[in-house]
Structure formats: structure tokens, C-alpha cells
Design a protein around this motif. Structure first.
Motif, PDB file in Angstrom:
ATOM      1  N   PHE A 168      -6.535  -4.585   3.404  1.00 41.18           N
ATOM      2  CA  PHE A 168      -6.018  -4.740   1.813  1.00 41.18           C
ATOM      3  C   PHE A 168      -5.974  -6.481   1.998  1.00 41.18           C
ATOM      4  O   PHE A 168      -6.030  -7.013   0.760  1.00 41.18           O
ATOM      5  N   LEU A 173       0.811  -1.341  -0.087  1.00 39.09           N
ATOM      6  CA  LEU A 173       0.385   0.161   0.131  1.00 39.09           C
ATOM      7  C   LEU A 173       0.728   0.942  -0.424  1.00 39.09           C
ATOM      8  O   LEU A 173       0.792   1.837  -0.580  1.00 39.09           O
ATOM      9  N   ARG A 175      -2.074  -3.653  -7.930  1.00 38.29           N
ATOM     10  CA  ARG A 175      -2.006  -3.963  -6.620  1.00 38.29           C
ATOM     11  C   ARG A 175      -1.500  -5.254  -6.862  1.00 38.29           C
ATOM     12  O   ARG A 175      -0.515  -5.636  -5.252  1.00 38.29           O
ATOM     13  N   GLU A 221      -5.245   2.952   2.130  1.00 42.26           N
ATOM     14  CA  GLU A 221      -6.365   2.131   2.699  1.00 42.26           C
ATOM     15  C   GLU A 221      -6.286   1.133   3.919  1.00 42.26           C
ATOM     16  O   GLU A 221      -4.679   0.853   3.913  1.00 42.26           O
TER      17      GLU A 221
END
Length: 506
Positions: A105, A93, A134, A100
Motif C-alpha cells: 500500500f 488499511l 483510500r 493488502e
């Protein structure tokens, strides 16, 4: 006096009748067909209404310092567990500049160990691009963390070896100093101690060289492990095919719905215990199955055969009624409408032999509420039935469903034909019907089975009940006339009430 075959068959009856269960489940095909169709539709609807979120996948080759050819997968499972940690999630992140929470996550990704050294990472996102980003950040964070662990382990091992080497060097310096000072005297003991110092110096020199080599090897092995841990399959978006997903989910839903429907049908059949085979009706009612009729009109090519079967049954019942000196009735169980139609057909067949009056004892409006047509027989009920002339032939129609007034059935006729729908009444209720009719001295001529199973091959003939079977009419009449014909068949268990003269004759 011989023992009843009915009691013998009851004692020898199996606890679980597989044939009856198969037939009962097949008769409830509407239930499991509906469940299978419902499962298919639900599966397809889930695929359409709840499509999977955008997903990206990547693969990472993980090199372990303790890799063994016979490793059962413990190391890669440890890597999968490490992937689901807040440290790796936070690092990923942070590289994405996302605010977040790591805990949230962690719910959007997962790892799968494909082999002992190959890790697959699946990540979801709001879009394909976000999912790919991601996945890349997560894979890089995992690789960086793994490399950091390898380097830390190598540094710790090298430091431990060098610290040990330094301690030995200090000891070697002390030994060298002692050797430089020489022996304190010329005694044999002093000479021996001085020689042991040379042996100790040689040993320490060898061990120091060994620790130097091991520390160098520890540092040399780290680049190999670092180079072996890398992303071998770049992150990519997983293509989702809606038709394929819908077909897969529909097939799964169909299988699950069918299995659930069959299970419900089987359990319901066992719990309800509703006979569907001819032999069960004959055994429970104490009378033979003399005819079968479908419940519905049937398909176009079957209607002629159904009409012929109905005509044969009407003709057979008409001969029985004409040959009987006692009034005959039709008693239904689960098929009031079919019984009323059968009674009208039978009355029309008896019209050429004289006037016929149908005594309506049905609880519903099947006969009383119908519109009479020209040529139809007279239908009476209630108090009007007592006013029927003895010159007119009476044909009673009633019901043996739960709630029946049993004492009124004898006024419909002392001999009866039971019209029973297969799978409607339970075995316990069929026993109740047979017992109540025997108590009322109503002889059962036979059973007409409605909606039978077309694949039923069991025998519906009762061989130990001459007092109820058609073939026992002659003996019954002869016994009433006092001729005293010898009875050779066995007595059913529910024929408990017999005149004392008959008991003495037996």
C-alpha cells in the motif's frame, strides 16, 4: 626557400572549428529531425498506451507544537516521512477492511509538503471511488496518529511536571513539620536554622504553584494543537485529460528527441571528421574547388538553375580537355552515379571536336551496366581500353574510394578532376588521396563539389598550388618545355617528389 603556407595554416588551425561543426550538424538534419519526430511519437504513445492510474488528492493542515515562523520546512518533511510508515498504512488499511500488505500500500501513495503546515496526500487506486476512499482513510489515519502523538507528548509533559510538584510537596511537608517542632534550643545557630526553614517553605510553596500552572498550560495547549490538525481539503478524484497529457508528453518527447539528435549529430561529426566546407576540401586535397553541383535534381523552381550550373561546368571542363595535351580523367569520391552522368555530358560536348571514348574505371555498373542510347559515346573498360586508337580522345572515369588500385589511375589520365561529395570522406582519407595522386604524378586540375552546403561562404581557392590549379597550366607547360619561368608561389607540403633539375633550379 619560403615555407609552405599549408604547413603554416595547419599549425595555426584551431582545434575546434565551430563553423564546420554547425554546418555538419545542419547537414545531418535528417538524423535529428527523425529523433525529434520519434520522441514526439513516443511521448504521445506513452500518454495513450500508458495512462496514469485513477488518483485522488487531499490536503491536511498540520499543527506543530514547535512551530516557528523561520522554520525551513523540517517539521513538514518529518510529517511526509511519517506518512510513509507501516503504522499509518496499517491503520488506513484497517479502516478500509483491506487485507493488502502495508508495504504494498505504501507504494500507491505519497506526500508533498506544500508549506510548513500544509501536507498534500496523493493516492492511487483501481478506480476513482477506491482512490478517494483510500485517500480519506489515509488522511484520517495520519490525523489520528498526529493527534495521538500530541496527546501523548502533552500527557508526558504534564505528568513530569506533576511528579516534580509532588516531590516538592513532600519536601514542604517535612519543612512544615520541622517548623511545628520549633527550635531545639535558644542558641543563635538554632535560631538561624529555624528562620531558614521559613525561607525554604516560601520557596517550595512558590515552585509548587509554578509547576501547577505549567502542568495546566501543558494540558490547555493540547486542544489547540488537536483542533489545528484537520483535513482542510476533502479527498477528490483528479481529473485526467488525455489530449492534454498527450500534448504535454509529446512536447517533452520532442524536446528530448531533438536534444538527443543534435548531440548525436554533433558527436558523430566531430568523431568522423568529414569536411563539408570549401576551404577544407581545398586544404586537404591541395586543389581549388572549381564548381559545385547539388546531389539531387532539386525542387521544381530550382531545376533550371541546376541545369544551367551543370551546363557551365560541362562547358568549362570541355575547354580544359580540349586545351590539354594529356589525357584527362574524372575521379569520384562518394558520387559514382553523378560522376558517370557528368562524364557522359562531357563526352557529348566533346563529340563535335572528334570521337571520344570513355574509359570506365568505376568499380560499379554505373557506366558498364547502362543501356546505350543513340548518340552516346563509346564506353570501354579493362583490356579493351588498351585497344583505343590514339586518334580518339580518351576520357577516363574512376574512383578514389577506399580499395582503389592507385597504380591504375594513371592509365585513366595524367590530369584529373576530383568529383567529391561533401561530408562523405574523412579528412585523413582526403590527405591520402592527395598524396597518392602526387605519387602517381597525376595533376589535380580542380575539385567539383557535389551536394555542397548552400550557406557555405568560405573560400575554396588554393593560392599555393600552381602545379594543380587551372591558373598554373601555363607555368607547368612552360616548365616542361624548358623555358624556365620563375615560380613565385609557395610549394605545398605533399609535393615532395620533384625532378632533381627542378630542385637545382630552385
Amino acid at each position: 626557400m619560403t615555407t609552405s603556407t599549408t604547413s603554416e595554416s595547419s599549425a595555426a588551425a584551431p582545434l575546434f572549428d565551430l563553423q564546420a561543426l554547425v554546418v555538419a550538424v545542419r547537414r545531418r538534419r535528417r538524423l535529428w529531425s527523425f529523433m525529434a519526430l520519434l520522441g514526439l511519437l513516443v511521448g504521445a504513445a506513452v500518454a495513450v498506451l500508458m495512462p496514469p492510474p485513477p488518483t485522488a488528492v487531499t490536503k491536511v493542515l498540520v499543527a506543530h507544537q514547535a512551530d516557528q515562523p523561520n522554520d525551513p520546512g523540517t517539521l513538514i518533511r518529518t510529517d511526509v516521512a511519517l506518512l510513509q510508515t507501516t503504522r499509518i498504512a496499517s491503520n488506513a488499511l484497517q479502516s478500509l477492511n483491506s487485507t493488502e500488505k502495508p508495504e504494498d500500500f505504501m507504494q500507491d501513495y505519497g506526500g508533498i509538503g506544500l508549506t510548513n503546515n500544509l501536507l498534500q496526500i496523493n493516492v492511487t487506486g483501481d478506480s476513482d471511488a477506491e482512490a478517494v476512499a483510500r485517500a480519506k482513510a489515509l488522511a484520517e489515519a495520519f490525523v489520528a496518529n498526529h493527534v495521538k502523538q500530541i496527546q501523548a507528548a502533552a500527557k508526558a509533559e504534564a505528568k513530569a511536571l506533576l511528579d516534580q510538584r509532588d516531590r516538592m510537596r513532600d519536601e514542604l511537608a517535612q519543612v512544615n513539620k520541622a517548623i511545628g517542632d520549633g527550635p531545639q534550643d535558644n542558641s543563635p545557630e538554632a535560631s538561624a536554622n529555624f528562620e531558614s526553614l521559613f525561607a525554604r517553605r516560601a520557596e517550595l510553596t512558590s515552585r509548587i504553584a509554578d509547576f501547577d500552572q505549567r502542568a495546566a498550560e501543558a494540558r490547555t495547549g493540547t486542544p489547540q494543537l488537536i483542533a489545528g490538525t484537520q483535513i482542510v481539503d476533502a479527498p477528490r478524484a483528479v481529473q485526467h485529460s488525455l489530449p492534454k497529457a498527450a500534448a504535454t508528453n509529446a512536447a517533452i518527447g520532442l524536446a528530448l528527441g531533438l536534444a538527443l539528435g543534435l548531440a548525436l549529430a554533433a558527436v558523430g561529426s566531430v568523431v568522423a571528421d568529414r569536411p563539408v566546407l570549401r576551404r577544407d576540401f581545398a586544404a586537404n586535397l591541395g586543389a581549388s574547388v572549381i564548381a559545385e553541383l547539388p546531389r539531387r535534381t532539386g525542387r521544381l523552381w530550382q531545376r533550371r538553375r541546376i541545369r544551367e550550373a551543370r551546363t557551365r561546368l560541362t562547358t568549362s571542363l570541355a575547354r580544359t580537355v580540349l586545351g590539354s595535351a594529356e589525357p584527362v580523367s574524372l575521379l569520384e569520391l562518394g558520387c559514382a552515379r553523378g560522376t558517370s552522368v557528368l562524364a557522359l555530358d562531357l563526352a557529348r560536348a566533346l563529340e563535335p571536336e572528334g570521337p571520344v571514348v570513355i574509359v570506365d574505371g568505376l568499380p560499379g555498373p554505373q557506366l558498364a551496366g547502362r543501356r546505350p542510347k543513340p548518340g552516346d559515346p563509346t564506353v570501354v573498360s579493362g583490356e579493351r581500353a588498351a585497344a583505343v586508337s590514339h586518334q580518339e580522345r580518351r576520357l577516363g572515369v574512376g574512383s578514389v574510394a577506399p580499395g582503389t588500385a592507385w597504380t591504375d589511375l594513371q592509365y585513366l589520365g595524367t590530369r584529373t578532376v576530383l568529383v567529391v561529395r561533401a561530408g562523405h570522406g574523412s579528412a585523413a582519407w582526403l590527405h591520402t588521396v592527395a598524396r597518392q595522386l602526387a605519387d602517381q604524378r597525376i595533376a589535380v586540375i580542380g575539385v567539383v563539389l557535389i551536394d555542397p552546403d548552400p550557406r557555405d561562404r568560405t573560400d575554396g581557392t588554393l593560392w599555393d598550388g600552381l602545379h594543380t590549379a587551372l591558373r598554373g597550366q601555363s607555368e607547368r607547360l612552360a616548365r616542361q618545355n624548358g623555358t624556365g619561368l620563375r615560380r613565385t608561389e609557395r610549394q605545398p607540403m605533399w609535393d615532395a617528389r620533384v625532378p632533381d633539375s627542378d630542385q637545382e633550379a630552385r
